[in-house]
Structure formats: structure tokens, C-alpha cells
Enzyme design. Structure first.
Site, PDB file in Angstrom:
ATOM      1  N   GLY A  57      -5.192   4.118  -3.370  1.00  0.00           N
ATOM      2  CA  GLY A  57      -6.566   4.261  -3.830  1.00  0.00           C
ATOM      3  C   GLY A  57      -7.353   3.054  -4.247  1.00  0.00           C
ATOM      4  O   GLY A  57      -8.369   3.191  -4.919  1.00  0.00           O
ATOM      5  N   CYS A  93      -6.729  -4.664   7.658  1.00  0.00           N
ATOM      6  CA  CYS A  93      -6.415  -5.980   7.080  1.00  0.00           C
ATOM      7  C   CYS A  93      -5.625  -6.776   8.129  1.00  0.00           C
ATOM      8  O   CYS A  93      -4.637  -7.422   7.833  1.00  0.00           O
ATOM      9  CB  CYS A  93      -5.657  -5.857   5.761  1.00  0.00           C
TER      10      CYS A  93
END
Length: 405
Positions: free
Chosen positions: A236, A354
Site C-alpha cells: 500500500g 519500477c
């Protein structure tokens, strides 16, 4: 620098777990630091930093030490001795360490430093992949930067405080931070510190989150009161940022296939004072199909190779296999086609990774836009972030608009 036997042994124990038992470096370091409660901040820093540096440069050190995996304990001590010589540290006279040929080690280092795959310590297949994807010059710069230890970057939790108030509160606890131009709620620590023991952290005034990662939620152009879906929420980090941008107004649905990660998200949300997050475990396709056409904003922070965050996870380059890239790009292909259907007409979606590889990034977006599922979407903006240019993690993010009907 005086070396303490128990600290060096802790490093060897950590390397054995990472290299031979294939455990994750961050989890191993956490575990090993609990071996002795008497260790102070400097001792703990030595163990963590030495372990990470040896993981980062494993290929270089094993080549100079002339050892091969799986590593015996004497092999690991030989690699450690190479590290010590190259750091200019006097080798202690311990029975575990063989006589160390310092001149030969330095000579081999000078020789191997001319070859990128040894100098930057990367597997052949990743080196070839990177050159092909980014070109020699950019890949070389990127690998050098991704071998530097990552800075500690904080994200102000604007549900509870402001950036200036947080700076002052941290300073009261002896932690100096600097703002970063172009990153609205980010603070950088000029000197490393354990921020997790601060009152500011316990009160939920900030999260540790890289500056590049903080740009993802910003790109969604969120407005309070909207319905937002974070489709690959994990524990999260970005969901919490989204909740802050929503000012706790509206509905944020955080989904993931791992229940354990969503439990961690709930715990973090409580500390952050983020009350509008609803977690949903993806047990079957029904979970997300129910949401089709209903969300104002959708974030697809897709699983990826993580090549942009090697500074944080240096062991991943040794764990990853060539077939993983093929597997993960297939997963990304499926995810963007399925989860994009959650966006309502007139809504927006951000696809992010990423990674720094085009195969996982703009190639995926281009392929999606040419597909049946992507025909109503338009690419509004994309960011390719390279560590060598930004100083922060490598990232990709694309904002797409869905046509209003």
C-alpha cells in the site's frame, strides 16, 4: 577501523542466507540485526552496509576471490577479505581468514574494473539485455548509479501534517531533512537514520517512499470524492499516498492477490489515519469484473523485473532468471487489458512500473493502445525516469484518458 569478530561473523551469516539459502536480503538483514541486543547504531550500520555492498558487488568479489557458488563458509570469508582489502581495512589475524594476497587482489581489481559486467557486478544476460534496450551509454550510467546505496526519502502524510511541520517535528527528534525541488511532499535525509523509531513515524506523519515513486499517485490527477482503484496495491505505499490526495473523501479500493500484503496495508492505513481505503483480495476474476466501468481513476502499478530499484534490492539481479522477463511481460500484457476495463468513460488510468526496460514500459502501452481493449484510450503523458538522470529510483509511468461516451 577496529573490526569486531561478532560483527564480521554476522555479515558472513547474512551472506550465507542470501547467496546459498536464496533468502531476501532485506529480510535477512532485519533477522541478523536481532542476533545481539547489545549492538549499537554503528555496529548495526556496519552489518547492514557491509552485507548490502557485498551483495551488490558479488560478481566482482567472487571473481577476485576465485570462488564459485554455492559458497562454503571459507569462500565467504575469502570474499569478505577482498572487500576489506579494497576498502583499505587491515585484515585481522583470525583463523577463519587465510593469508590474504593484498597486492594480487588490488591487481585483479584494477584489471576487472575495466570490464563493465565485473565493475558493476551484473549477470551477462542482464548486461546484454540492458545494452540492447537502452544503448551502451545510458545503460552504463544507469548501472553505475543503481549500485549506489539508496537515500532515505520520506513522503509527508498530508492527512496529518504539512511538509514544514514534519521537518520541524523531525528536527525536534534530532533528524535533519531537506525538501526536494519538484517533489511536493518529499523530504530527503542528508544522513541516514532509523526513522522508524521516531514519534513522528509512530504517529503516522510520514512514510518512507522514494521520490520517483511519489510521482505515480500525483500523475493520476486525483480529486477528493472520486472512486479510485489501486489494482496491484501490495502493502500500500501508493494507496496511502492516493488516500492523502483524496483527503479521505470518496472511495479507494486497494486490490491485490496476496492477502498478507493487504493486511499490512490495513495496519499502515490505521497509523496514517487513512479511513477511505477498502481492501479486496483478488481470489478470482469476479473481484475486478464487478468493478468494470465504475472508477474515476485506476492505478496499475504492474509487477515487473524491478531493474529500476536495484539500489534497494541488489539481490534481485542474482535471483532473476532470463525466462522471468518473458513471464512478467506476459503478465503485464494481461493485467493492463483486464484492469483497464475498470475505468469509467471519461476517467483516467496510470500504468506504472519500477523497471527501466522498454519491453515492460512504453512497449506495453503502445501494444495496449493498438488492442481492442485500448481503442477508447489516449496516451496523455509518460515519464521515463532514470536513476542516472534523476538521482532517484528508475521508474516508468503513463497517464491514459478514456474517451467519454
Amino acid at each position: 577501523m577496529k573490526l569486531h569478530r561478532n560483527l564480521v561473523f554476522a555479515v558472513i551469516d547474512a551472506l550465507n542466507l542470501i547467496f546459498n539459502e536464496k533468502e531476501y536480503a532485506d529480510k535477512v538483514v532485519q533477522k541478523v540485526l536481532k542476533f545481539d541486543k547489545r549492538w549499537g547504531a554503528r555496529d548495526r550500520g556496519f552489518i547492514a552496509e557491509t552485507t548490502y555492498e557485498m551483495v551488490r558487488y558479488k560478481r566482482l568479489y567472487e571473481e577476485i576471490a576465485e570462488v564459485k557458488a554455492p559458497f562454503s563458509r571459507p569462500d565467504l570469508f575469502r570474499m569478505w577479505a577482498v572487500w576489506a582489502v579494497l576498502k583499505g581495512i587491515q585484515i585481522p589475524d583470525w583463523k577463519q581468514i587465510e593469508p590474504t594476497p593484498e597486492r594480487r587482489i588490488k591487481g585483479r581489481f584494477d584489471e576487472l574494473s575495466k570490464i563493465r559486467k565485473y565493475r558493476e557486478a551484473i549477470p551477462d544476460w542482464i548486461d546484454e539485455l540492458g545494452v540492447k534496450a537502452l544503448g551502451e551509454k545510458l545503460w552504463e550510467a544507469e548501472m553505475a548509479k543503481l549500485n549506489e546505496p539508496a537515500e532515505v526519502i520520506l513522503r509527508t502524510n498530508t492527512l496529518k501534517t504539512t511538509k514544514e511541520q514534519l521537518r520541524k517535528a523531525l528536527l525536534d527528534e534530532g533528524i535533519v531533512t531537506d525538501p526536494i525541488k519538484g517533489y511536493p511532499v518529499a523530504l530527503r535525509l542528508p544522513e541516514r537514520a532509523n526513522v522508524f523509531v521516531t514519534e513522528c513515524f509512530k504517529k503516522g506523519l510520514f512514510e518512507v517512499q522514494d521520490a520517483s515513486s511519489q510521482l505515480v499517485a500525483e500523475m493520476l490527477q486525483i480529486e477528493p470524492g472520486q472512486r479510485v482503484v489501486d489494482t496491484c496495491a501490495g502493502a500500500g505505499g501508493k494507496s496511502l499516498h492516493i488516500a492523502a490526495l483524496m483527503e479521505n473523501k470518496g472511495q479507494l479500493i486497494a486490490m491485490d492477490i496476496y492477502e498478507s500484503k493487504l493486511k499490512e496495508l490495513k495496519r499502515r492505513a490505521r497509523r496514517n489515519g487513512a479511513h477511505n481505503i477498502e481492501t479486496r483480495e483478488i481470489e478470482s476474476t469476479k473481484v475486478f469484473k464487478k468493478l468494470y466501468g465504475s472508477a474515476d481513476r485506476v492505478l496499475i502499478d504492474a509487477p515487473c523485473t524491478g531493474l529500476g530499484v536495484l539500489r534497494r534490492n541488489p539481490d534481485s539481479k542474482w535471483k532473476m532468471q532470463p525466462e522471468f522477463l518473458e513471464k512478467i511481460t506476459k503478465t503485464q500484457h494481461e493485467i493492463i487489458r483486464s484492469y483497464s476495463k475498470i475505468v469509467r468513460p471519461g476517467g483516467k488510468m496510470v500504468y506504472a512500473t519500477c523497471s527501466i526496460l522498454p519491453q515492460e514500459n512504453n512497449d506495453q502501452v503502445t501494444s495496449f493502445l493498438a488492442s481492442e481493449e485500448g481503442k477508447d484510450f489516449t496516451l496523455v503523458q509518460e515519464k521515463k525516469i532514470y536513476a542516472s538522470k534523476s538521482g532517484f529510483d528508475g521508474f516508468y509511468m503513463a497517464l491514459l484518458d478514456k474517451k467519454a461516451q
